[in-house]
Design a protein around this motif. Structure first.
Motif, mmCIF file in Angstrom:
data_model
loop_
_atom_site.group_PDB
_atom_site.id
_atom_site.type_symbol
_atom_site.label_atom_id
_atom_site.label_comp_id
_atom_site.label_asym_id
_atom_site.label_seq_id
_atom_site.Cartn_x
_atom_site.Cartn_y
_atom_site.Cartn_z
ATOM 1 N N GLY A 96 7.123 13.674 2.129
ATOM 2 C CA GLY A 96 6.643 12.320 2.341
ATOM 3 C C GLY A 96 5.215 12.130 1.967
ATOM 4 N N LYS A 97 4.451 13.098 2.173
ATOM 5 C CA LYS A 97 2.850 12.816 1.959
ATOM 6 C C LYS A 97 2.879 12.933 0.335
ATOM 7 C CE LYS A 97 2.303 16.567 4.970
ATOM 8 N NZ LYS A 97 1.379 17.769 5.239
ATOM 9 N N GLN A 98 3.696 13.349 -0.293
ATOM 10 C CA GLN A 98 3.638 13.614 -1.872
ATOM 11 C C GLN A 98 4.033 12.243 -2.650
ATOM 12 O OE1 GLN A 98 5.903 16.940 -2.701
ATOM 13 N NE2 GLN A 98 3.939 18.384 -2.849
ATOM 14 N N GLU A 99 4.746 11.327 -1.889
ATOM 15 C CA GLU A 99 5.423 10.077 -2.458
ATOM 16 C C GLU A 99 4.198 9.274 -2.507
ATOM 17 O OE1 GLU A 99 8.769 8.545 -0.237
ATOM 18 O OE2 GLU A 99 9.901 10.298 -0.445
ATOM 19 N N VAL A 100 4.419 8.117 -3.598
ATOM 20 C CA VAL A 100 3.264 7.256 -3.811
ATOM 21 C C VAL A 100 4.000 6.152 -4.129
ATOM 22 C CG1 VAL A 100 1.361 6.453 -5.319
ATOM 23 C CG2 VAL A 100 1.749 8.890 -4.784
ATOM 24 N N LEU A 101 3.558 4.891 -3.532
ATOM 25 C CA LEU A 101 4.291 3.685 -3.750
ATOM 26 C C LEU A 101 3.458 2.730 -4.609
ATOM 27 C CD1 LEU A 101 5.608 2.731 -0.231
ATOM 28 C CD2 LEU A 101 6.857 3.688 -2.030
ATOM 29 N N VAL A 102 4.094 2.451 -5.732
ATOM 30 C CA VAL A 102 3.249 1.510 -6.782
ATOM 31 C C VAL A 102 3.602 0.011 -6.423
ATOM 32 C CG1 VAL A 102 3.001 1.023 -9.105
ATOM 33 C CG2 VAL A 102 3.578 3.166 -8.562
ATOM 34 N N PRO A 103 2.420 -0.737 -6.141
ATOM 35 C CA PRO A 103 2.563 -2.110 -5.842
ATOM 36 C C PRO A 103 3.121 -2.963 -6.783
ATOM 37 C CG PRO A 103 0.253 -1.651 -6.239
ATOM 38 C CD PRO A 103 1.100 -0.244 -6.239
ATOM 39 N N TRP A 104 3.972 -3.886 -6.438
ATOM 40 C CA TRP A 104 4.705 -4.553 -7.543
ATOM 41 C C TRP A 104 3.844 -6.229 -7.675
ATOM 42 C CZ3 TRP A 104 8.281 -4.363 -11.398
ATOM 43 C CH2 TRP A 104 8.674 -5.768 -11.549
ATOM 44 N N GLN A 105 3.715 -6.324 -9.119
ATOM 45 C CA GLN A 105 2.834 -7.849 -9.187
ATOM 46 C C GLN A 105 3.815 -8.683 -10.174
ATOM 47 O OE1 GLN A 105 -1.053 -7.901 -9.411
ATOM 48 N NE2 GLN A 105 -1.608 -6.605 -7.855
#
Length: 105
Positions: A96-105
């Motif tokens: 869970g700590k290694q996951e990165v969410l990329v914002p969507w634009q």
């Protein structure tokens, strides 16, 4: 020289054909009709044989398509893909700590 009392064969035949012209025409029509029936029956047999072969080919292709569908489903199972990623590519599931969410634009 004496004349023959028996008429010439060809003239007798010609006279008979001329007198029975309707019967000759009907006879020829019957012969042509029978030859046409024979030709159509033969053509129908050939077409029926070709149709049966095409239906058999269609059934074989349908069976092959079903087998390919089953194979595709087996190859794309999530557990199989995950196992191959771990074994061949040394990939591991991130925590869970290694996951990165990329914002969507």
């Amino acid at each position: 020289m004496t004349t023959s009392r028996v008429p010439a064969l060809f003239s007798v035949m010609f006279d008979d054909i001329r007198q029975q012209l309707l019967l000759v025409v009907l006879f020829l029509a019957v012969v042509m009709s029978s030859l046409t029936v024979i030709y159509v029956a033969h053509a129908h047999r050939l077409i029926t044989t070709e149709r049966d072969n095409l239906l058999s080919d269609r059934d074989n292709l349908d069976i092959e398509w079903r087998h390919l569908q089953i194979e595709q489903n087996a190859l794309t199972e999530h557990s199989r893909v995950e196992r191959i990623a771990e074994q061949r590519l040394d990939m591991v599931r991130p925590e869970g700590k290694q996951e990165v969410l990329v914002p969507w634009q």
